[in-house]
Write an enzyme that holds these catalytic residues in place. Structure first.
Site, PDB file in Angstrom:
ATOM      1  N   SER A  36       0.889  -1.112  -0.045  1.00 34.80           N
ATOM      2  CA  SER A  36      -0.099  -0.017  -0.033  1.00 34.80           C
ATOM      3  C   SER A  36       0.891   1.128   0.049  1.00 34.80           C
ATOM      4  CB  SER A  36      -0.876  -0.006   1.147  1.00 34.80           C
ATOM      5  OG  SER A  36      -1.590   1.274   1.482  1.00 34.80           O
ATOM      6  N   ARG A  37       0.345   2.622  -0.375  1.00 34.30           N
ATOM      7  CA  ARG A  37       1.184   3.360  -0.223  1.00 34.30           C
ATOM      8  C   ARG A  37       1.183   4.248   1.223  1.00 34.30           C
ATOM      9  NH1 ARG A  37      -2.276   7.347  -4.004  1.00 34.30           N
ATOM     10  NH2 ARG A  37      -4.194   6.502  -2.826  1.00 34.30           N
ATOM     11  N   HIS A  89      -2.311   2.002 -13.454  1.00 37.96           N
ATOM     12  CA  HIS A  89      -1.987   0.242 -13.861  1.00 37.96           C
ATOM     13  C   HIS A  89      -0.529   0.308 -14.604  1.00 37.96           C
ATOM     14  CE1 HIS A  89      -6.377  -1.257 -13.556  1.00 37.96           C
ATOM     15  NE2 HIS A  89      -5.785  -0.749 -12.420  1.00 37.96           N
ATOM     16  N   LYS A 120      -8.813  -4.882 -14.775  1.00 41.25           N
ATOM     17  CA  LYS A 120      -9.366  -4.332 -15.544  1.00 41.25           C
ATOM     18  C   LYS A 120      -9.624  -2.890 -15.527  1.00 41.25           C
ATOM     19  CE  LYS A 120     -13.001  -3.445 -14.884  1.00 41.25           C
ATOM     20  NZ  LYS A 120     -13.618  -2.600 -13.966  1.00 41.25           N
ATOM     21  N   ASP A 154     -14.402   1.775 -16.810  1.00 42.43           N
ATOM     22  CA  ASP A 154     -14.782   0.904 -15.668  1.00 42.43           C
ATOM     23  C   ASP A 154     -15.810  -0.158 -15.917  1.00 42.43           C
ATOM     24  OD1 ASP A 154     -13.704   1.190 -12.823  1.00 42.43           O
ATOM     25  OD2 ASP A 154     -15.698   0.649 -12.364  1.00 42.43           O
TER      26      ASP A 154
HETATM   27  N1  LIG Z   1     -12.778  -7.331 -11.466  1.00 45.71           N
HETATM   28  C1  LIG Z   1     -13.840  -6.687 -11.026  1.00 45.71           C
HETATM   29  O1  LIG Z   1     -14.917  -7.258 -10.711  1.00 45.71           O
HETATM   30  C2  LIG Z   1     -13.422  -5.302 -10.663  1.00 45.71           C
HETATM   31  C3  LIG Z   1     -14.352  -4.775  -9.417  1.00 45.71           C
HETATM   32  C4  LIG Z   1     -14.160  -3.301  -9.059  1.00 45.71           C
HETATM   33  C5  LIG Z   1     -12.914  -2.853  -9.441  1.00 45.71           C
HETATM   34  N2  LIG Z   1     -12.289  -3.378 -10.165  1.00 45.71           N
HETATM   35  C6  LIG Z   1     -10.941  -2.798 -10.793  1.00 45.71           C
HETATM   36  O2  LIG Z   1     -10.119  -2.759  -9.812  1.00 45.71           O
HETATM   37  C7  LIG Z   1      -9.174  -1.566  -9.683  1.00 45.71           C
HETATM   38  C8  LIG Z   1      -9.445  -1.012  -8.206  1.00 45.71           C
HETATM   39  O3  LIG Z   1     -10.725  -0.712  -7.774  1.00 45.71           O
HETATM   40  P1  LIG Z   1     -11.335  -0.714  -6.575  1.00 45.71           P
HETATM   41  O4  LIG Z   1     -12.847  -0.420  -6.536  1.00 45.71           O
HETATM   42  O5  LIG Z   1     -10.796  -1.709  -5.618  1.00 45.71           O
HETATM   43  O6  LIG Z   1     -10.669   0.813  -6.224  1.00 45.71           O
HETATM   44  P2  LIG Z   1     -10.295   1.314  -4.663  1.00 45.71           P
HETATM   45  O7  LIG Z   1     -11.073   0.762  -3.737  1.00 45.71           O
HETATM   46  O8  LIG Z   1     -10.309   2.960  -4.714  1.00 45.71           O
HETATM   47  O9  LIG Z   1      -9.102   0.852  -4.370  1.00 45.71           O
HETATM   48  C9  LIG Z   1      -7.767   1.092  -5.143  1.00 45.71           C
HETATM   49  C10 LIG Z   1      -6.744   1.140  -4.278  1.00 45.71           C
HETATM   50  O10 LIG Z   1      -5.560   1.717  -4.941  1.00 45.71           O
HETATM   51  C11 LIG Z   1      -4.688   2.153  -4.215  1.00 45.71           C
HETATM   52  N3  LIG Z   1      -4.242   3.372  -4.830  1.00 45.71           N
HETATM   53  C12 LIG Z   1      -2.997   3.605  -5.643  1.00 45.71           C
HETATM   54  N4  LIG Z   1      -3.011   4.506  -6.256  1.00 45.71           N
HETATM   55  C13 LIG Z   1      -3.937   5.381  -5.941  1.00 45.71           C
HETATM   56  C14 LIG Z   1      -4.542   6.692  -6.293  1.00 45.71           C
HETATM   57  N5  LIG Z   1      -4.042   7.381  -6.983  1.00 45.71           N
HETATM   58  N6  LIG Z   1      -5.705   6.814  -6.033  1.00 45.71           N
HETATM   59  C15 LIG Z   1      -6.486   6.064  -5.357  1.00 45.71           C
HETATM   60  N7  LIG Z   1      -6.078   4.852  -4.810  1.00 45.71           N
HETATM   61  C16 LIG Z   1      -4.751   4.547  -5.015  1.00 45.71           C
HETATM   62  C17 LIG Z   1      -5.290   2.432  -3.085  1.00 45.71           C
HETATM   63  O11 LIG Z   1      -4.340   1.683  -2.107  1.00 45.71           O
HETATM   64  P3  LIG Z   1      -3.277   2.349  -1.019  1.00 45.71           P
HETATM   65  O12 LIG Z   1      -3.559   3.786  -1.243  1.00 45.71           O
HETATM   66  O13 LIG Z   1      -3.571   2.017   0.212  1.00 45.71           O
HETATM   67  O14 LIG Z   1      -2.055   2.019  -1.788  1.00 45.71           O
HETATM   68  C18 LIG Z   1      -6.810   1.896  -2.921  1.00 45.71           C
HETATM   69  O15 LIG Z   1      -7.074   1.230  -1.919  1.00 45.71           O
HETATM   70  C19 LIG Z   1      -9.664  -0.884 -10.693  1.00 45.71           C
HETATM   71  O16 LIG Z   1      -8.845  -0.819 -11.868  1.00 45.71           O
HETATM   72  C20 LIG Z   1     -11.062  -1.304 -10.943  1.00 45.71           C
HETATM   73  O17 LIG Z   1     -11.646  -0.904 -12.410  1.00 45.71           O
HETATM   74  C21 LIG Z   1     -12.430  -4.491 -10.682  1.00 45.71           C
END
Ligand SMILES: NC(=O)c1ccc[n+]([C@@H]2O[C@H](COP(=O)([O-])OP(=O)(O)OC[C@H]3O[C@@H](n4cnc5c(N)ncnc54)[C@H](OP(=O)(O)O)[C@@H]3O)[C@@H](O)[C@H]2O)c1
Length: 324
Positions: free
Chosen positions: A34-35, A77, A95, A176
């Site tokens: 994590s950051r 990514h 994705k 998304d």
């Molecule tokens: N396959 C699926 O079913 C599915 C479902 C939802 C999302 N996704 C994909 O998964 C990815 C993450 O989505 P999510 O819903 O998990 O997002 P999220 O809840 O916002 O989590 C993203 C994580 O990335 C880290 N991060 C690194 N750089 C960041 C930035 N500049 N701003 C915010 N967070 C940052 C953060 O962790 P730290 O700050 O702790 O490092 C954060 O916890 C996306 O690409 C999304 O399209 C896929």
């Protein structure tokens, strides 16, 4: 063969992934990055992960990790995937693979040059309903396919802090959610030869709804839609010369498929245990065991082709992401 996983970005998606990783016998969740060290430790405590790293660089340097699951926002990514590839890690990247095809090509080239496995986490492709769909199409269950219709969208809360509304994190419906209808169209019809899109880019600078008609040389069409401010059906239909295949909501992970022909409807139930994210993990394990650097089910060329289609749609609706 035990495969040791690291997770980069302990957000919402990482939670679902960690839960499903436990369903795979030879998978070990060995580290999280994590950051913030506090967020890494909180996630590690919750899932019993041995190593918590306070930066993605530290996760990349962890010698106990074989493969990293990149679960950061799509705007990160490319940067994150390149970091792990350069450290010699295999990568499963969420994705949409990147913000655009140019970024995606750099990621693929880096993985090939470093000799590591890389795949977009297009989990739909590995689910039982999508395996069944490919089988049905191969068996000519609906004859020659002429049209694909798919949409995916919801009214999301208008929270400017959420990544869905933030152009800096690649927000909006197209990347998304629209990536799912786009990948279904590509799975069934291949890359389009023409694209005609319309969409609405709202005040925060992301697309609130978008629709595109994808044309193909033999006249086949795909109609794909996505939205973050409109409730769509989240279903899909594939129409052929003999009948249709219906994917109920949610079209990217349906629990059944229906083949409809005149006077006949056959429903194929396709249940699974867990959230469904472990099927792509099994694929990664199989490819690593075979020494392969990409998946034939979600190959690099397919990921990049879909990104190119999304690029064209973005260009036509005037959707630009800062810095990309
Ligand atoms: N396959 C699926 O079913 C599915 C479902 C939802 C999302 N996704 C994909 O998964 C990815 C993450 O989505 P999510 O819903 O998990 O997002 P999220 O809840 O916002 O989590 C993203 C994580 O990335 C880290 N991060 C690194 N750089 C960041 C930035 N500049 N701003 C915010 N967070 C940052 C953060 O962790 P730290 O700050 O702790 O490092 C954060 O916890 C996306 O690409 C999304 O399209 C896929």
């Amino acid at each position: 063969m035990t495969v040791r996983w690291g997770i980069a970005g302990p957000g919402a998606m990482a939670v679902g992934f960690a839960n499903d990783l436990a369903l795979v016998d030879d998978a070990v969740l060995a580290a999280v990055g994590s950051r913030s060290i506090e967020r890494a430790r909180a996630f590690a405590d919750r899932y019993g992960v041995p190593a918590a790293h306070g930066s993605y660089e530290d996760l990349a340097a962890d010698p106990t990790i074989d493969v990293v699951y990149v679960a950061t926002p799509q705007s990160s990514h490319e940067r994150d995937t390149l970091l792990f590839i350069e450290a010699g890690k295999h990568v499963l990247c969420e994705k949409p693979f990147a913000l655009n095809a140019t970024q995606g090509r750099r990621m693929v080239e880096a993985a090939r040059a470093r000799g590591v496995f890389l795949m977009e986490a297009m989990w739909s492709r590995f689910l039982p309903p999508y395996r069944k769909l490919v089988e049905l199409l191969g068996d000519q269950a609906i004859g020659e396919v002429r049209l694909v219709e798919a949409d995916f969208g919801f009214v999301m809360p208008r929270d400017p802090e959420h990544r869905h509304w933030d152009p800096w994190r690649g927000g909006g419906g197209l990347l998304d959610l629209g990536v799912y209808p786009a990948q279904l169209a590509s799975l069934v019809l291949g890359p389009p030869s023409t694209v005609a899109a319309a969409g609405y880019v709202g005040p925060t600078g992301v697309d609130e709804q978008v629709a595109a008609v994808l044309g193909h040389p033999e006249g086949q069409l795909a109609i794909v839609k996505a939205a973050i401010a409109t409730n769509l059906t989240c279903t899909a239909r594939i129409a052929g010369t003999l009948g249709t295949i219906e994917l109920p909501a949610l079209m990217h992970c349906p629990g059944s498929l229906t083949v409809a022909r005149p006077g006949q409807r056959d429903v194929f139930e396709t249940p699974w245990a867990g959230g469904g994210w472990h099927f792509q993990v099994l694929e990664v394990h199989q490819r690593l065991a075979a020494g392969e650097l990409e998946s034939p089910t979600m190959p690099h060329a397919e990921t990049l082709s879909i990104m190119e289609t999304l690029d064209t749609i973005r260009e036509q609706i005037g959707l630009q992401f800062p810095g990309a």
